[in-house]
Design a protein around this motif. Structure first.
Motif, mmCIF file in Angstrom:
data_model
loop_
_atom_site.group_PDB
_atom_site.id
_atom_site.type_symbol
_atom_site.label_atom_id
_atom_site.label_comp_id
_atom_site.label_asym_id
_atom_site.label_seq_id
_atom_site.Cartn_x
_atom_site.Cartn_y
_atom_site.Cartn_z
ATOM 1 N N VAL A 115 -21.544 78.004 50.878
ATOM 2 C CA VAL A 115 -21.066 76.654 50.622
ATOM 3 C C VAL A 115 -22.169 75.841 49.976
ATOM 4 C CG1 VAL A 115 -20.401 74.479 51.711
ATOM 5 C CG2 VAL A 115 -19.314 76.603 52.417
ATOM 6 N N ASN A 116 -21.826 75.142 48.896
ATOM 7 C CA ASN A 116 -22.716 74.168 48.271
ATOM 8 C C ASN A 116 -22.124 72.777 48.481
ATOM 9 O OD1 ASN A 116 -24.404 76.139 47.237
ATOM 10 N ND2 ASN A 116 -23.240 76.326 45.348
ATOM 11 N N GLU A 117 -22.899 71.882 49.041
ATOM 12 C CA GLU A 117 -22.415 70.511 49.215
ATOM 13 C C GLU A 117 -22.880 69.661 48.035
ATOM 14 O OE1 GLU A 117 -23.307 68.901 53.043
ATOM 15 O OE2 GLU A 117 -22.339 70.539 54.117
ATOM 16 N N VAL A 118 -22.468 70.082 46.825
ATOM 17 C CA VAL A 118 -22.864 69.348 45.635
ATOM 18 C C VAL A 118 -22.323 67.923 45.672
ATOM 19 C CG1 VAL A 118 -20.875 70.263 44.369
ATOM 20 C CG2 VAL A 118 -22.820 69.355 43.109
ATOM 21 N N ASN A 119 -21.191 67.734 46.339
ATOM 22 C CA ASN A 119 -20.581 66.414 46.428
ATOM 23 C C ASN A 119 -21.238 65.546 47.492
ATOM 24 O OD1 ASN A 119 -18.698 64.881 45.057
ATOM 25 N ND2 ASN A 119 -17.088 65.236 46.550
ATOM 26 N N GLY A 120 -22.130 66.152 48.299
ATOM 27 C CA GLY A 120 -22.851 65.383 49.293
ATOM 28 C C GLY A 120 -22.060 65.050 50.525
ATOM 29 N N ASN A 121 -20.939 65.778 50.763
ATOM 30 C CA ASN A 121 -20.142 65.528 51.954
ATOM 31 C C ASN A 121 -19.652 66.864 52.491
ATOM 32 O OD1 ASN A 121 -17.649 64.875 53.613
ATOM 33 N ND2 ASN A 121 -18.362 62.814 53.136
ATOM 34 N N PRO A 122 -19.807 67.139 53.795
ATOM 35 C CA PRO A 122 -19.437 68.454 54.326
ATOM 36 C C PRO A 122 -17.949 68.749 54.271
ATOM 37 C CG PRO A 122 -19.987 66.952 56.117
ATOM 38 C CD PRO A 122 -20.379 66.266 54.844
ATOM 39 N N PHE A 123 -17.110 67.731 54.110
ATOM 40 C CA PHE A 123 -15.667 67.951 54.087
ATOM 41 C C PHE A 123 -15.124 68.109 52.668
ATOM 42 C CE2 PHE A 123 -16.723 65.668 57.947
ATOM 43 C CZ PHE A 123 -16.150 66.487 58.906
ATOM 44 N N THR A 124 -15.986 68.017 51.674
ATOM 45 C CA THR A 124 -15.585 68.254 50.287
ATOM 46 C C THR A 124 -16.535 69.282 49.661
ATOM 47 O OG1 THR A 124 -16.903 66.359 49.531
ATOM 48 C CG2 THR A 124 -14.575 65.965 50.037
ATOM 49 N N PRO A 125 -16.569 70.507 50.215
ATOM 50 C CA PRO A 125 -17.578 71.481 49.785
ATOM 51 C C PRO A 125 -17.133 72.303 48.579
ATOM 52 C CG PRO A 125 -16.303 72.414 51.558
ATOM 53 C CD PRO A 125 -15.746 71.026 51.329
ATOM 54 N N ASP A 126 -18.111 72.864 47.888
ATOM 55 C CA ASP A 126 -17.876 73.967 46.960
ATOM 56 C C ASP A 126 -17.915 75.259 47.767
ATOM 57 O OD1 ASP A 126 -18.043 72.060 45.009
ATOM 58 O OD2 ASP A 126 -19.425 73.172 43.734
ATOM 59 N N ILE A 127 -16.860 76.038 47.718
ATOM 60 C CA ILE A 127 -16.850 77.347 48.376
ATOM 61 C C ILE A 127 -17.025 78.411 47.304
ATOM 62 C CG2 ILE A 127 -15.410 79.015 49.604
ATOM 63 C CD1 ILE A 127 -14.337 76.747 51.264
ATOM 64 N N GLN A 128 -18.043 79.241 47.479
ATOM 65 C CA GLN A 128 -18.389 80.242 46.482
ATOM 66 C C GLN A 128 -18.235 81.644 47.071
ATOM 67 O OE1 GLN A 128 -22.565 81.352 44.755
ATOM 68 N NE2 GLN A 128 -21.843 79.570 43.604
ATOM 69 N N PHE A 129 -17.573 82.520 46.333
ATOM 70 C CA PHE A 129 -17.362 83.900 46.749
ATOM 71 C C PHE A 129 -17.613 84.817 45.556
ATOM 72 C CE2 PHE A 129 -14.290 87.490 47.392
ATOM 73 C CZ PHE A 129 -14.968 88.109 48.436
#
Length: 805
Positions: A115-129
Motif C-alpha cells: 500500500v502506498n498512501e500517496v493521497n496522505g490518508n489511510p482510507f484512500t490508499p493505492d493498492i499495488q499488486f
C-alpha cells in the motif's frame, strides 16, 4: 437488559453504526486461518419437503470466483483447476483484522500486495499488486480491475478505485485473480473480486465498536435472517478519525443491504448500498518539514468527498441439471468533490507588476471573462491557488453468463460464456481560484478565478461531459483430460467507445474507439493428492480513460485531474502474462501444511505513465512510454494446528522499462530542459523489489487468543526518477500485535497495537520544486532537499468490544 445501553451510546458516537458478523459469516474454507473466537449461531433447519429429488451437486473442494459474473457463490471452478495463482480472503479473516479499511486485510493476507498512501490518508490508499495499481488518485495509471458482487467498480472517468466506498463488514470473501482476461478492461495485473454477504449465508446480529489512537472511533452493526425461502441482510458502518497529520480528518459512513429469495432451482437478490465519506488528504510533504514534525503538511487544503449509491439485481437459474444462467443488472451513481491547495504558475508580470502573468513573466494571466487580471496581492505575498473539481458519474449496465457442466467426450468439462455492457455518463468540472499561501502552508482564496491563460499552458475552467461504452464477450472452457490433468482455454473480446463533449467550446471534443481480443490458455496437473502444478498464458488490455485522453500533449500540460486540454490520442495498453507454479496441502502430525510457489512475467506494450511537466510545478501529461516488464516470483507457506498458525510469504518483483525514452521530470538530475533520459533496463519507480510478510496466531486458551504480524518492504526509486540516478526511498519494516478474549457467548474484547516499535518510514516518495514556496519554518529560505514523502502512521493502540447475538 441494562448492558445494551453502553453499546447504543458507543454506536451513536459514530456517524453511522458499523455491523460485523462473528458467526455464520462465510462457508469459504481456508486452511491458512486460525479459527477465530466466534459464537456459532443457530443454523437454519432443513424443513420437510425441501429436499431435492435430484442428486445435489456437492463440491468437496473450495471454488474460486474466476469469472466476472458471480452473484451467487459456487459459480467458479475448483481451485486446483485454476491455471494461475489463487488468493482468497474470507469474512473470518476480515473480521480478525478489526478494521473498516479493506486494504489492511489485503496487505496482511495476500503476498505481494503493498500500500502506498500517496493521497496522505489511510482510507484512500493505492493498492499495488505485482507492480500494478488500483488507486483512488486521479492520474494514476490503473492496472487492476475491481468487482463488487459481479459489478465492475473502477470509476468511469479515470478508472480509479475508491476503496473507502466498499462496506468492509458486509464482505463475504475477496478473491485475487491473476492471468485471466475474462475480467475485461484494466485486468493487466489481475482482478480483485469482492463478494458480499446476504441473509442466506449470514444469520444473527453483531455490534462492534472500537476506539484508540489519533481520535479514532468506529462502530459497525450487521444483521441477517432467513425465513424459509427468503432472506434479508443489512450492515451499517461509521468511523471518525482525526489522523496523526495536520488536516487529516476522516469520516466514513456506509450502508449495505440485500434481500433474497430462492427455491431449488433459482436464486434472486436485490442489493443496494450508499456511502458518504469525506477526507482530509495530507499528500506528500517535503523532507525538511517532516524532520521537524512527522505530521507536517504542505500546501493545503486538500480535501475530498466521495458519495455513492447503487442498486444491483442479481439472479441465478438452474435451467437444467447441467446448465446454469446468471445475470446482473446494475445502476451506480458516484459523486466526488475535491479541493487542492497548490503552488501556482501565476506571478506579477515583469514589465508591469500591477498585472498578473502565467507561466512566465510575460504571458497574460486571464480571468473568466478573458481579460488580463490585475494584481491585487501584496508584493511580499506568496501566491497559490485552490483547484476544485467535481465529478458526477452515472453508470448502468448488465452482464449475463451461462455455465455448462456436461461431460465432453466422456470427460468432465466446465464451459462458461458471458457478455457484459456498461454505459457511463460523467459530468466533470474544474476551476482554479487564486490565493495566498500563509506560513502554515494553507492557501487562502481571494475570489479571483483563472480563465484560459496563455499557450502552451492552460489553467482555466473545464466543463466536460464524457460517455463510456464498454462491451465484452467472453468464453472459457476447463476440460479434464484425465483425473489429474485439466486444461483451460478461451478469451474475451473488448470494445470501448469514449466520447468527450466540451460544454464551454469545442477544444475538448473527441471520440475514440478501442477493440481487442485477449486469449487465455493454461493447464493444471495434480502430481499427488495435495500437490498441483499449473501454468498459463493470457493477454489483457486497458483503454485510455477520458482523463488521460484529455491530457496527453506535452506542449499543453494539465494540473492532473483538474484541467484538460485538446490532446492527441493515446494507444491502448496491452499486457502479455505467463505464469507457472506449484501449490500443495499436506496433513502432518504438527498440523496442516500449505505452501505455494509461483513465477510470473507480464510485459506491457504501449504502457501509459503520468509524466510531470518540465515547465510548470504541479502540471503533467499522459504519454505512451513503449514497453515495460514486471516479473518475479511469490512463495508462501502456512502451518496450522488446533492452537497455532504460522505463516510467511516472500515476493520478488522486478519492474523495468524496455525502451529508451526522454520524458519530463522534476528530478534533480533533469537536464536544463527539464527532461530525463530513461534507458532500457531502468527500474520503474515506486515498485519495491522485495516484500516479506509473516504472521503468528496462538490460542492460549479456547477464549484467549494472541498473535502478531510483520511486514518488510524493500527500497524503491522515487516517482520521477525513471532514470534511476537518485538515491532510493529506504526499505521499512512494521510489526503489529493483536489479542482477543471471549468473555462469554455474547461478548468479546480485543486490542490491536500497530507499528509497535514506532518506526518512522515513508511508503511513497517523489520530488517537488524546492523554490516554488518558501520554507517558512526556516525563515523563508528556499528548500534545499527535493524529496517529498508520504509519512506512515506512528505507533497506534486500539481496543474494542464486540457483541454477537
Amino acid at each position: 437488559m441494562l448492558w445494551r445501553y453502553p453499546l447504543v451510546v458507543s454506536i451513536s458516537m459514530c456517524l453511522f453504526p458499523k455491523i460485523e458478523a462473528a458467526y455464520a459469516q462465510s462457508t469459504t474454507s481456508d486452511p491458512q486461518v486460525l479459527p477465530p473466537v466466534v459464537i456459532t449461531g443457530t443454523k437454519p433447519s432443513t424443513k420437510p419437503g425441501r429436499e431435492r429429488t435430484a442428486t445435489p451437486r456437492v463440491r468437496s473442494k473450495p471454488t474460486v470466483a474466476v469469472y466476472p459474473t458471480t452473484p451467487i457463490a459456487g459459480s467458479g471452478i475448483e481451485s486446483d483447476k485454476v491455471a494461475a495463482s489463487v488468493y482468497t480472503i474470507d469474512a473470518n479473516q476480515l473480521s480478525q483484522t478489526e478494521s473498516l479499511n479493506i486494504s489492511d486485510s489485503l496487505v496482511k493476507y495476500v503476498p505481494g500486495i503493498t500500500v502506498n498512501e500517496v493521497n496522505g490518508n489511510p482510507f484512500t490508499p493505492d493498492i499495488q499488486f505485482r507492480g500494478f495499481t488500483a488507486s483512488p488518485v486521479s492520474g494514476t495509471p490503473q492496472g487492476l480491475a475491481v468487482y463488487q458482487n459481479g459489478v465492475r467498480i473502477n470509476e468511469a472517468f479515470g478508472d480509479t478505485v475508491n476503496w473507502d466506498l466498499i462496506p468492509t463488514a458486509a464482505i463475504k470473501s475477496v478473491d485475487i485473480v491473476t492471468n485471466n482476461p475474462a475480467f475485461g478492461l484494466n485486468a493487466l495485473g489481475g482482478a480483485v473480486v469482492v463478494q458480499m454477504k446476504d441473509g442466506f449465508n449470514y444469520h444473527g446480529a453483531e455490534i462492534d465498536t472500537m476506539g484508540g489512537s489519533f481520535g479514532r472511533i468506529q462502530s459497525s452493526a450487521q444483521w441477517g435472517k432467513q425465513i424459509d425461502n427468503f432472506a434479508v441482510y443489512g450492515a451499517l458502518e461509521g468511523l471518525h478519525e482525526d489522523g496523526f497529520r495536520n488536516f487529516q480528518t476522516s469520516n466514513v459512513r456506509r450502508f449495505y443491504g440485500d434481500v433474497g429469495a430462492k427455491n431449488d432451482d433459482a436464486e434472486f437478490h436485490i442489493n443496494m448500498g450508499v456511502a458518504d465519506n469525506d477526507f482530509g488528504a495530507a499528500a506528500t510533504t517535503p523532507v525538511e518539514l517532516l524532520q521537524q514534525f512527522w505530521g507536517a503538511t504542505y500546501t493545503t487544503p486538500q480535501t475530498s468527498t466521495n458519495k455513492v449509491g447503487y442498486v444491483n439485481l442479481t439472479g441465478k437459474v438452474e435451467v437444467s441439471p447441467t446448465w446454469t444462467v446468471e445475470g446482473i443488472g446494475h445502476v451506480r451513481v458516484f459523486n466526488q468533490n475535491t479541493q487542492d491547495g497548490n503552488p501556482t504558475g501565476t506571478q506579477p508580470c515583469d514589465a508591469d507588476a500591477t498585472l498578473l502573468c502565467f507561466g512566465d513573466g510575460s504571458t497574460p494571466a486571464n480571468g473568466l471573462n478573458g481579460a488580463q487580471l490585475s494584481n491585487p496581492f501584496d508584493p511580499s505575498a506568496t501566491l497559490g491557488e485552490n483547484d476544485r473539481t467535481s465529478t458526477q458519474t452515472t453508470t448502468t449496465g448488465f452482464s449475463l453468463q451461462a455455465t455448462n457442466t456436461d461431460q465432453l467426450f466422456g470427460h468432465n468439462n466446465h464451459f462458461v460464456v458471458g457478455t457484459s455492457f456498461d454505459y457511463s455518463v460523467t459530468h466533470f468540472t474544474a476551476s482554479a481560484e487564486l490565493g495566498t499561501i500563509g506560513p502554515d502552508y494553507v492557501v487562502s482564496g481571494s475570489g479571483i478565478f483563472l480563465g484560459q491563460s496563455g499557450n502552451p499552458v492552460s489553467d482555466g475552467p473545464v466543463d466536460l461531459r464524457t460517455t463510456n461504452q464498454y462491451t465484452g464477450l467472453y468464453a472459457l472452457d476447463t476440460f479434464d483430460v484425465t483425473n489429474r490433468f485439466s486444461i483451460t482455454g478461451g478469451g474475451r473480446f473488448n470494445v470501448a467507445n469514449i466520447n468527450l463533449q466540451d460544454q464551454l467550446g469545442t477544444a475538448l471534443n473527441g471520440s475514440d474507439n478501442y477493440t481487442r481480443f485477449n486469449p487465455v490458455i493454461g493447464g493444471t496437473y495434480k502430481i499427488t493428492s495435495g500437490l498441483t502444478a499449473y501454468a498459463g498464458y493470457s493477454e489483457a488490455n486497458r483503454a485510455p480513460t477520458p482523463l488521460e485522453l484529455g491530457c496527453a500533449d506535452p506542449a499543453h500540460p494539465c494540473i492532473i485531474a483538474s484541467f484538460l486540454v485538446s490532446d492527441p490520442p493515446l494507444k491502448q495498453v496491452v499486457s502479455h502474462t505467463v505464469e507457472a507454479g506449484l501449490r500443495d496441502t499436506e496433513n502432518l502430525s504438527l498440523g496442516t501444511l500449505s505452501w505455494k510457489f509461483g513465477a510470473f512475467r507480464t510485459e506491457n506494450s504501449d504502457d501509459i505513465l503520468n509524466i510531470p511537466s518540465p515547465v510548470l510545478q504541479g502540471f503533467g501529461y499522459f504519454q505512451n512510454v513503449g514497453s515495460t516488464r514486471r516479473q518475479g516470483f511469490e512463495a508462501e507457506a502456512t502451518l496450522k494446528s488446533d492452537k497455532l498458525l504460522v505463516s510467511a510469504s516472500y515476493t520478488f518483483l522486478d519492474a523495468r522499462f524496455l525502451n529508451a525514452l526522454q520524458v519530463g521530470s522534476n528530478s534533480p538530475f533533469a537536464d536544463d530542459n527539464g527532461n530525463i533520459q530513461i534507458m532500457p533496463g531502468n527500474q520503474i519507480p515506486a515498485v519495491p523489489r522485495n516484500v516479506l510478510k509473516a504472521r503468528v496466531d496462538y490460542s492460549v486458551t479456547d477464549a484467549f487468543k494472541v498473535g502478531g504480524d510483520a511486514l518488510f518492504v524493500g527500497s524503491q526509486y522515487f516517482v520521477g526518477d525513471g532514470s534511476n540516478q537518485f538515491m532510493k526511498l529506504p526499505s521499512y519494516a512494521v510489526f503489529n500485535l493483536h489479542a482477543s478474549y471471549q468473555i462469554n457467548k455474547t461478548f468479546q474484547i480485543y486490542a490491536r497495537a500497530d507499528n509497535i516499535f514506532n518506526n518512522q518510514y515513508a511508503s511513497y516518495g517523489t520530488f517537488f520544486e524546492t523554490d516554488a514556496v518558501p520554507n517558512f519554518t526556516n525563515g523563508g529560505a528556499p528548500f534545499t532537499d527535493p524529496r517529498s514523502l508520504s509519512p506512515a502512521r506512528p505507533r497506534a493502540l486500539y481496543a474494542g468490544l464486540k457483541a454477537t447475538f
